[in-house]
Design an enzyme around this catalytic site. Structure first.
Site, PDB file in Angstrom:
ATOM      1  N   LYS A  58       0.837  -1.207   0.000  1.00 52.00           N
ATOM      2  CA  LYS A  58       0.000   0.000   0.000  1.00 52.00           C
ATOM      3  C   LYS A  58       0.873   1.258   0.000  1.00 52.00           C
ATOM      4  CE  LYS A  58      -0.116  -0.756   4.929  1.00 52.00           C
ATOM      5  NZ  LYS A  58      -0.851  -1.161   6.117  1.00 52.00           N
ATOM      6  N   TYR A 280      16.652  29.617   8.621  1.00 54.27           N
ATOM      7  CA  TYR A 280      15.435  30.322   9.053  1.00 54.27           C
ATOM      8  C   TYR A 280      15.454  30.614  10.542  1.00 54.27           C
ATOM      9  CZ  TYR A 280      12.878  29.872   4.657  1.00 54.27           C
ATOM     10  OH  TYR A 280      12.456  29.987   3.361  1.00 54.27           O
TER      11      TYR A 280
END
Ligand SMILES: *Cc1c(COP(=O)(O)O)cnc(C)c1O
Length: 396
Positions: A58, A280
């Site tokens: 999956k 950042y």
């Protein structure tokens, strides 16, 4: 394979609209070792020699590519595949065509009236998990005048999907009425890797409930369940993560091989003075003169922001993830951005890191289990989170 692309493009297995084709060298890359995947399947199969061994494929084969993964596992001997959605099942079916006659593709969820025709058209076996599912499936088959087998999922302790005693009673009544054909009974272990007691309780409950269908095959174990004991093998197992090299040492018993190697290219190398801030929010402040290698990968590729060296809430005090470059593990510096990640390569010999070099973020030299732990997550999330910009490169 992205699900959004599917409805517009059900026939095409390989190239979906909007997918990124690599033109140059520097995109992030996940190299997948086909041989290791096949050997892992064989190693897991050897744990329960009397059971068939299936595979969970999956979420696009745990992020690595359901088409290639299914084909490799079929070559290894796998004949039972598990996906989440009907649409995923169709991809696996086409991937195995035309030699897929004796392969079964089980669809764990996604039953709805419109899906019945699709499931039977593509020879997919739905896993029915609620009285609703039973109704939709049997009424759908009647309306289409078709017959097809289904699997039943039983609720044994996870309280996620599954028929309880009453639901099971309804299933039995449908079988007796000739409206339902059952190919497999399954249940899912909630705590195979953490609680032997809970797993044993689920096994006993499953055994009691499935005794009502004495001639039907039974499936219990996922990867961690494979090492819960002989009685967990039953007729069919359903490993996922261990095939792909996560849970590198299953229960401390079975070592699997790494299958996926995530790497990114160095885009720049720079020297920065002590006292400067990096990335950042200036979240990392340098305490020494530092050589920084800027890598072309970020959280937009699934290299999780939680792997940042500093400045991400809740992991201020935790050590950074590391990556391997020039044969050495070096730490991530500051916040991971969408497309970029900074490494502190100061401790490597001068000049040893250059633009174009690649760093391994997980793989044979940097265990995926360890990276997942650094991010506060599990290897499943790292693999299935790999973004569409990460090029899947298969190696034999
Ligand atoms: C995902 C899944 C598996 C495989 O689990 P792993 O922990 O990856 O081995 C097996 N069975 C079901 C029902 C699943 O949803």
């Amino acid at each position: 394979m992205r699900l959004e692309g599917l409805s517009a493009n059900l026939g095409a297995v390989h190239e979906l609209e909007g997918s990124l084709l690599r033109q140059f060298e520097r995109l992030p890359r996940v190299e997948i070792d086909r041989g290791a995947l096949k050997r892992n399947w064989a190693a897991l199969a050897s744990i329960h020699p009397n059971a068939q061994t299936g595979a969970a494929v999956k979420a696009d084969g745990y992020g690595l590519g359901a088409v290639e993964v299914s084909r490799a596992l079929f070559e290894a001997g796998c004949r039972n595949f598990f996906v989440a959605w009907p649409e995923e099942g169709q991809i696996v079916r086409s991937a195995l065509a035309p030699k897929n006659k004796n392969a079964r593709v089980f669809v764990l969820q996604g039953m709805e009236p419109a899906a019945v025709r699709f499931l039977t058209d593509h020879d997919l076996v739905p896993v029915l998990s609620s009285p609703d599912d039973l109704t939709i499936w049997t009424e759908g088959l009647t309306a289409l005048a078709r017959r097809a087998p289904a699997a039943l999922q039983l609720e044994t302790g996870m309280n996620r999907l599954g028929l309880d005693e009453r639901g099971l009673g309804k299933a039995m009544a449908l079988v007796e009425a000739g409206e339902l054909e059952v190919a497999l009974l399954l249940t899912h272990l909630a705590s195979a890797d953490v609680s032997p007691e809970d797993s044993e309780a689920q096994r006993i409950r499953f055994s009691a409930m499935s005794a009502r269908f004495p001639y039907i095959s039974r499936s219990l174990a996922n990867s961690a369940g494979l090492v819960c004991g002989e009685s967990f093998g039953l007729d069919l197992t359903r490993p996922g993560i261990a095939l792909y090299g996560g849970m590198g040492c299953l229960g401390g018993l079975i070592a699997t091989e790494p299958v996926a190697r995530l790497s990114a290219a160095v885009i720049q190398v720079r020297e920065v003075e002590a006292g400067e801030k990096v990335g950042y929010a200036g979240a990392a402040r340098l305490t020494r003169r530092t050589i920084i290698a800027t890598l072309g990968i970020g959280y937009g590729d699934g290299y999780l922001r939680a792997l940042s060296g500093a400045g991400v809430p809740l992991r201020m005090d935790r050590p950074a993830a590391s990556a391997v470059i020039s044969g050495c593990a070096v730490p991530v510096l500051g916040r991971i951005s969408m497309d970029l990640t900074l490494l502190d390569v100061t401790d490597l010999p001068a000049g040893s890191v250059r633009p174009g070099d690649r760093a391994e973020l997980f793989g044979p030299n940097m265990p995926i289990d360890k990276v997942a732990e650094a991010a506060g997550t599990i290897p499943y999330e790292l693999l299935t989170g790999l973004g569409p910009r990460v090029q899947r490169v298969w190696r034999n």
